[in-house]
Design a protein around this motif. Structure first.
Motif, PDB file in Angstrom:
ATOM      1  N   ILE A   1       8.613   4.482 -13.518  1.00 48.67           N
ATOM      2  CA  ILE A   1       8.591   5.739 -12.782  1.00 48.67           C
ATOM      3  C   ILE A   1       7.834   5.497 -11.486  1.00 48.67           C
ATOM      4  O   ILE A   1       6.754   4.902 -11.494  1.00 48.67           O
ATOM      5  N   HIS A   2       8.419   5.916 -10.373  1.00 46.98           N
ATOM      6  CA  HIS A   2       7.785   5.750  -9.069  1.00 46.98           C
ATOM      7  C   HIS A   2       7.549   7.109  -8.428  1.00 46.98           C
ATOM      8  O   HIS A   2       8.293   8.070  -8.666  1.00 46.98           O
ATOM      9  N   LEU A   3       6.537   7.157  -7.599  1.00 45.44           N
ATOM     10  CA  LEU A   3       6.318   8.315  -6.740  1.00 45.44           C
ATOM     11  C   LEU A   3       6.709   7.926  -5.323  1.00 45.44           C
ATOM     12  O   LEU A   3       6.183   6.960  -4.770  1.00 45.44           O
ATOM     13  N   GLN A   4       7.661   8.667  -4.771  1.00 45.96           N
ATOM     14  CA  GLN A   4       8.036   8.465  -3.372  1.00 45.96           C
ATOM     15  C   GLN A   4       7.183   9.386  -2.514  1.00 45.96           C
ATOM     16  O   GLN A   4       7.131  10.596  -2.732  1.00 45.96           O
ATOM     17  N   VAL A   5       6.510   8.801  -1.534  1.00 48.06           N
ATOM     18  CA  VAL A   5       5.618   9.553  -0.654  1.00 48.06           C
ATOM     19  C   VAL A   5       6.063   9.311   0.789  1.00 48.06           C
ATOM     20  O   VAL A   5       6.159   8.162   1.220  1.00 48.06           O
ATOM     21  N   VAL A   6       6.349  10.370   1.509  1.00 52.26           N
ATOM     22  CA  VAL A   6       6.837  10.246   2.882  1.00 52.26           C
ATOM     23  C   VAL A   6       5.869  10.952   3.823  1.00 52.26           C
ATOM     24  O   VAL A   6       5.619  12.160   3.694  1.00 52.26           O
ATOM     25  N   TYR A   7       5.323  10.183   4.771  1.00 51.25           N
ATOM     26  CA  TYR A   7       4.409  10.718   5.774  1.00 51.25           C
ATOM     27  C   TYR A   7       5.085  10.726   7.144  1.00 51.25           C
ATOM     28  O   TYR A   7       5.628   9.698   7.563  1.00 51.25           O
ATOM     29  N   PRO A   8       5.039  11.834   7.860  1.00 54.79           N
ATOM     30  CA  PRO A   8       5.450  11.787   9.264  1.00 54.79           C
ATOM     31  C   PRO A   8       4.392  11.027  10.066  1.00 54.79           C
ATOM     32  O   PRO A   8       3.199  11.102   9.766  1.00 54.79           O
ATOM     33  N   VAL A   9       4.824  10.292  11.065  1.00 54.03           N
ATOM     34  CA  VAL A   9       3.896   9.520  11.877  1.00 54.03           C
ATOM     35  C   VAL A   9       3.341  10.407  12.989  1.00 54.03           C
ATOM     36  O   VAL A   9       4.099  10.975  13.781  1.00 54.03           O
ATOM     37  N   GLY A  10       2.015  10.541  13.023  1.00 50.19           N
ATOM     38  CA  GLY A  10       1.349  11.312  14.070  1.00 50.19           C
ATOM     39  C   GLY A  10       0.484  10.416  14.910  1.00 50.19           C
ATOM     40  O   GLY A  10       0.432   9.197  14.723  1.00 50.19           O
ATOM     41  N   ARG A  11      -0.206  11.008  15.824  1.00 50.43           N
ATOM     42  CA  ARG A  11      -1.087  10.234  16.714  1.00 50.43           C
ATOM     43  C   ARG A  11      -2.547  10.638  16.591  1.00 50.43           C
ATOM     44  O   ARG A  11      -3.407  10.006  17.155  1.00 50.43           O
ATOM     45  N   LYS A  12      -2.809  11.710  15.874  1.00 50.58           N
ATOM     46  CA  LYS A  12      -4.173  12.187  15.756  1.00 50.58           C
ATOM     47  C   LYS A  12      -4.503  12.414  14.292  1.00 50.58           C
ATOM     48  O   LYS A  12      -3.650  12.789  13.501  1.00 50.58           O
ATOM     49  N   TYR A  13      -5.750  12.192  13.964  1.00 52.84           N
ATOM     50  CA  TYR A  13      -6.232  12.477  12.615  1.00 52.84           C
ATOM     51  C   TYR A  13      -6.652  13.937  12.544  1.00 52.84           C
ATOM     52  O   TYR A  13      -7.471  14.399  13.338  1.00 52.84           O
TER      53      TYR A  13
END
Length: 378
Positions: A192-204
Motif C-alpha cells: 500500500i502506498h500513499l501518493q502525496v502531491v505538492y505544488p511547487v512554490g517559492r516561499k515558505y
C-alpha cells in the motif's frame, strides 16, 4: 501484450522480452511493438515499454538492430527526460555500472531485464536529484524528514501547460500482508502506498495548505479490502508528512487486520448457509467472497448466488437467484434482480444470519419461480 513467434519477433528478442515480463518485480507492460519497416512487413525489432514508477508509468522505447543482433539495443526516454544520462551518473555503489552494455550477449535472455532494472534504478536517483534542486523551502523540509524511509520514490512534473508539482510515492506498513491470508494466491508481495502531491512554490508559508493525498494499492488487494473505502485521517494545519505517516499507518494496520478477520467471518457465514442449503456447488475458498448453492422448490431447480462484500458483516451480502430451467431469447439463464432487502443485522451470529436468509428465500424462491414461468424476467 503476449510475445510469441506469431508476433513476427526475432527469437532472441522474444526470449529477452519474455524473461523481462515474467521476472520484473513490478507490473511492466508492452504498449506496442513495431518494425523498422514503415509497412511493418519486417520483423518486429522495437517496442514501447511502460515502466512503473512513482505509482504511474513512464514510456521508454527499446530499439534493436535486428540485422546486427550482437549489438545492445538503444533506449529512448521521454521528452521530459532529455537531461537523463544514466551512464554518466554514479550508481548506488558509487560506480558507473556500464557492464550491462559493455559485455552484452544477445543470446542471454536475462540481459534486457538487467538493463531495464539498472536504468530504472538510475531514473529513481535522477528524479530525486531533480526534486532536491527545486527552489521551495517547504519541499526541502519535507524531503529532509522522510528520506530515511526506504523505498520512497519522487517525481518532478513540469511543462508549459501545467503547473510544477512534486509527487511522492511512500510505501506504507512494514507488515507482510500475504502471510496474513491463509492459502494466499498472490504471486508478489502486496503493498500500500500513499501518493502525496505538492505544488511547487517559492516561499515558505507558516501554515501551508495540505498536499493532495491518495492511497494506492495493487488491484489484487481489493479481494481483501478496498483502498477506496478507506477514509484518510485529516491533515492538520502546520503538519508535515513525517508527522502524518505514523497515524496513517496505525489506522491502516487496524483496517488490514479487520479485513483479514472478516475472511473468517465470511467463511463461518458460508458454512452456516450450508446447514440449510447443502454443500455449495461453488465457493471462493481463500477470501470467501462468493458462494453458489443449488436449491429446488418442487420440480423447479435454481441456483442461489451470494456476493459477500469485504466489509461483511457491516455490509450484507447481495443475493441473486438463477433458474436452471428458464432462458431468455439469447439462451442465457433467467436471473432475479440483486436482492438486499432481507432481514439483516451485523450483530447477529452467523447461524442466525443464515436462518433469516433461508426464511427470506423460502418466499422469494416462489416469487422467482412465478416470474420465470410468466416470462416477466429478461
Amino acid at each position: 501484450m503476449a510475445v510469441s513467434a506469431a508476433d513476427n519477433v526475432p527469437p532472441f528478442i522474444a526470449a529477452q522480452l519474455t524473461h523481462l515480463l515474467s521476472h520484473f518485480r513490478l507490473t511492466l507492460k508492452v504498449e506496442q511493438m513495431w518494425s523498422a519497416d514503415k509497412y511493418n512487413s519486417g520483423p518486429f525489432d522495437r517496442f514501447t515499454l511502460l515502466i512503473p514508477f512513482c505509482l504511474d508509468f513512464i514510456k521508454w522505447d527499446v530499439i534493436y538492430n535486428a540485422e546486427c543482433p550482437t549489438v545492445a539495443p538503444d533506449v529512448i526516454f521521454g521528452p521530459e527526460d532529455e537531461d537523463f544520462h544514466p551512464f554518466h551518473m554514479p550508481s548506488d555503489d558509487g560506480t558507473q555500472a556500464t557492464s550491462c552494455l559493455s559485455d552484452w550477449n544477445y543470446g542471454d535472455p536475462t540481459r534486457l531485464l538487467s538493463l531495464v532494472q539498472f536504468l530504472r534504478d538510475q531514473y529513481v536517483l535522477y528524479q530525486r536529484k531533480r526534486v532536491g534542486e527545486v527552489d521551495d523551502d517547504r519541499l526541502k523540509f519535507e524531503i529532509s524528514t522522510i528520506l530515511s524511509r526506504e523505498g520512497i520514490e519522487m517525481h518532478m512534473s513540469s511543462g508549459a501547460e501545467k503547473p510544477e508539482e512534486v509527487k511522492f510515492a511512500v510505501p506504507l506498513l512494514d507488515m507482510n500482508i500475504n502471510k496474513m491470508v491463509p492459502s494466499c494466491p498472490w504471486r508478489y508481495p502486496q503493498k500500500i502506498h500513499l501518493q502525496v502531491v505538492y505544488p511547487v512554490g517559492r516561499k515558505y508559508m507558516s501554515a501551508p495548505s495540505a498536499p493532495r493525498l491518495k492511497l494506492v494499492s495493487s488491484s489484487e488487494l481489493k479481494a481483501l479490502f478496498s483502498i477506496d473505502d478507506v477514509k484518510l485521517p485529516p491533515w492538520l494545519d502546520g503538519m508535515c508528512l513525517a508527522e502524518y505517516l505514523p497515524n496513517l499507518e496505525e489506522y491502516l494496520e487496524k483496517q488490514v487486520s479487520e479485513a483479514v478477520l472478516s475472511i473468517d467471518l465470511r467463511r463461518q457465514f458460508i458454512e452456516a448457509l450450508a446447514i440449510q442449503l447443502g454443500r455449495p456447488v461453488e465457493a471462493d475458498p481463500v477470501f470467501c467472497r462468493k458462494a453458489t448453492f443449488l436449491s429446488a422448490t418442487g420440480v423447479f431447480t435454481f441456483l442461489i448466488h451470494f456476493l459477500i462484500p469485504t466489509q461483511f458483516p457491516k455490509q450484507q451480502p447481495t443475493i441473486m437467484l438463477q433458474s436452471s430451467q428458464h432462458f431468455n431469447s439469447q439462451m442465457a439463464p433467467l436471473k432475479s434482480r440483486p436482492l438486499v432487502d432481507y432481514p439483516w443485522s451485523p450483530r447477529w451470529e452467523p447461524l442466525l444470519m443464515a436462518d433469516r436468509v433461508y426464511e427470506f428465500l423460502a418466499d422469494e424462491a416462489l416469487n422467482f419461480k412465478r416470474q420465470c414461468s410468466e416470462g416477466t424476467l429478461q
